[in-house]
Design a protein around this motif. Sequence first.
Motif, short mmCIF file in Angstrom:
data_model
loop_
_atom_site.label_atom_id
_atom_site.label_comp_id
_atom_site.label_asym_id
_atom_site.label_seq_id
_atom_site.Cartn_x
_atom_site.Cartn_y
_atom_site.Cartn_z
N PRO A 12 28.19 -5.88 11.01
CA PRO A 12 28.13 -7.35 11.04
C PRO A 12 27.29 -7.94 9.90
O PRO A 12 27.67 -8.94 9.31
CB PRO A 12 27.49 -7.66 12.40
CG PRO A 12 27.84 -6.47 13.24
CD PRO A 12 27.80 -5.29 12.30
N GLU A 13 26.17 -7.30 9.59
CA GLU A 13 25.34 -7.79 8.48
C GLU A 13 26.11 -7.69 7.17
O GLU A 13 26.11 -8.63 6.37
CB GLU A 13 24.04 -7.00 8.39
CG GLU A 13 23.17 -7.46 7.23
CD GLU A 13 21.91 -6.64 7.04
OE1 GLU A 13 21.14 -6.98 6.11
OE2 GLU A 13 21.68 -5.66 7.79
N ARG A 14 26.77 -6.56 6.94
CA ARG A 14 27.53 -6.37 5.71
C ARG A 14 28.63 -7.44 5.58
O ARG A 14 28.81 -8.05 4.53
CB ARG A 14 28.14 -4.98 5.67
CG ARG A 14 28.81 -4.65 4.32
CD ARG A 14 29.63 -3.38 4.37
NE ARG A 14 30.82 -3.48 5.20
CZ ARG A 14 31.93 -4.19 4.90
NH1 ARG A 14 31.97 -4.90 3.79
NH2 ARG A 14 32.97 -4.21 5.70
N LEU A 15 29.35 -7.68 6.67
CA LEU A 15 30.43 -8.67 6.65
C LEU A 15 29.90 -10.08 6.42
O LEU A 15 30.51 -10.88 5.71
CB LEU A 15 31.22 -8.61 7.96
CG LEU A 15 32.00 -7.32 8.20
CD1 LEU A 15 32.58 -7.30 9.62
CD2 LEU A 15 33.10 -7.14 7.17
N ALA A 16 28.76 -10.41 7.00
CA ALA A 16 28.17 -11.73 6.81
C ALA A 16 27.75 -11.93 5.36
O ALA A 16 28.01 -12.99 4.78
CB ALA A 16 26.96 -11.90 7.73
N ARG A 17 27.12 -10.92 4.80
CA ARG A 17 26.68 -11.04 3.40
C ARG A 17 27.86 -11.13 2.44
O ARG A 17 27.77 -11.79 1.41
CB ARG A 17 25.76 -9.88 3.04
CG ARG A 17 24.43 -9.94 3.77
CD ARG A 17 23.44 -8.90 3.28
NE ARG A 17 22.23 -8.90 4.07
CZ ARG A 17 21.27 -9.82 4.01
NH1 ARG A 17 21.40 -10.83 3.19
NH2 ARG A 17 20.20 -9.74 4.79
N ALA A 18 28.97 -10.48 2.78
CA ALA A 18 30.16 -10.51 1.94
C ALA A 18 31.00 -11.77 2.18
O ALA A 18 31.99 -11.99 1.48
CB ALA A 18 31.02 -9.27 2.21
N ARG A 19 30.61 -12.58 3.18
CA ARG A 19 31.37 -13.77 3.57
C ARG A 19 32.82 -13.41 3.89
O ARG A 19 33.77 -14.10 3.53
CB ARG A 19 31.32 -14.86 2.49
CG ARG A 19 29.96 -15.42 2.22
CD ARG A 19 29.34 -16.22 3.33
NE ARG A 19 30.17 -17.39 3.68
CZ ARG A 19 30.31 -17.84 4.91
NH1 ARG A 19 29.70 -17.25 5.90
NH2 ARG A 19 31.04 -18.88 5.17
N ASP A 20 32.96 -12.29 4.61
CA ASP A 20 34.28 -11.82 5.02
C ASP A 20 34.96 -12.92 5.85
O ASP A 20 34.38 -13.41 6.82
CB ASP A 20 34.11 -10.55 5.87
CG ASP A 20 35.43 -10.03 6.36
OD1 ASP A 20 36.16 -9.42 5.57
OD2 ASP A 20 35.74 -10.27 7.56
N PRO A 21 36.19 -13.30 5.49
CA PRO A 21 36.87 -14.40 6.18
C PRO A 21 37.07 -14.14 7.69
O PRO A 21 36.98 -15.06 8.49
CB PRO A 21 38.23 -14.51 5.48
CG PRO A 21 38.07 -13.80 4.19
CD PRO A 21 36.97 -12.80 4.36
N GLU A 22 37.33 -12.90 8.06
CA GLU A 22 37.49 -12.58 9.48
C GLU A 22 36.17 -12.73 10.23
O GLU A 22 36.14 -13.22 11.36
CB GLU A 22 38.07 -11.18 9.66
CG GLU A 22 39.52 -11.09 9.25
CD GLU A 22 40.08 -9.68 9.41
OE1 GLU A 22 39.48 -8.86 10.14
OE2 GLU A 22 41.12 -9.41 8.80
N PHE A 23 35.09 -12.31 9.61
CA PHE A 23 33.77 -12.47 10.22
C PHE A 23 33.45 -13.95 10.39
O PHE A 23 32.99 -14.38 11.46
CB PHE A 23 32.68 -11.80 9.36
CG PHE A 23 31.29 -12.04 9.88
CD1 PHE A 23 30.76 -11.23 10.87
CD2 PHE A 23 30.50 -13.07 9.38
CE1 PHE A 23 29.47 -11.45 11.37
CE2 PHE A 23 29.22 -13.30 9.86
CZ PHE A 23 28.71 -12.48 10.85
N VAL A 24 33.70 -14.74 9.35
CA VAL A 24 33.42 -16.18 9.40
C VAL A 24 34.25 -16.83 10.51
O VAL A 24 33.72 -17.58 11.33
CB VAL A 24 33.71 -16.83 8.03
CG1 VAL A 24 33.64 -18.35 8.12
CG2 VAL A 24 32.73 -16.30 6.98
N ALA A 25 35.55 -16.53 10.56
CA ALA A 25 36.41 -17.10 11.60
C ALA A 25 35.94 -16.67 12.98
O ALA A 25 35.91 -17.49 13.92
CB ALA A 25 37.86 -16.68 11.37
N ALA A 26 35.57 -15.41 13.11
CA ALA A 26 35.11 -14.91 14.40
C ALA A 26 33.84 -15.65 14.84
O ALA A 26 33.69 -15.97 16.03
CB ALA A 26 34.84 -13.41 14.33
N GLN A 27 32.94 -15.95 13.91
CA GLN A 27 31.72 -16.67 14.26
C GLN A 27 32.02 -18.09 14.75
O GLN A 27 31.38 -18.58 15.68
CB GLN A 27 30.74 -16.69 13.09
CG GLN A 27 30.13 -15.35 12.77
CD GLN A 27 29.47 -14.71 13.98
OE1 GLN A 27 28.61 -15.28 14.63
NE2 GLN A 27 29.90 -13.50 14.29
#
Length: 173
Positions: free
Chosen positions: A40-55
Amino acid sequence: MSRVNWAAYGACAWALAFAVMSFYWAAGGLVAIDTIGGEPERLARARDPEFVAAQWVIGGLKVVAALAVVALVRSRGQRLPRRVLVLVLGVGGALLLLYETAELVQHLLMAVGVVDRGDLDDTALIGHLAFWDPWWILGAGLFVIAAWQQRDILRRRSSSSEPREPSHARPQA
């Protein structure tokens, strides 16, 4: 605020505070993300679109949970029967409480070296033990208590509304 409603209002505040954190991370904030660690930290720092949408979705679900738990104690605008809310929030809270307690045990076992940490560094492990695990357990517990309190109120209301036989009535022979 009624004495019996404290847990519902506490659960509402907990869910809304937690929703703010999800929306903050969805909007690109990174404060405290290192206390989550791992993927989760890696995805947040990368601004992963799926992570952002999931949040955004997760934050929205937390707002829905906050509204649902307040609906337990507020009669105005209630669309679902209280018994349904009590069941859904009680079972959901109990399952979350069990899951988060297991998470806490797992993180404690990681801290003492019994279980492999995987990709959790010291900051993330301390973050889970000192904040995230207790925070989730607190929230889940508030939802369970709120449902339990309302269950008791519903039982008292239904038992007091049942027709009672007058005390002077005698059985017929």
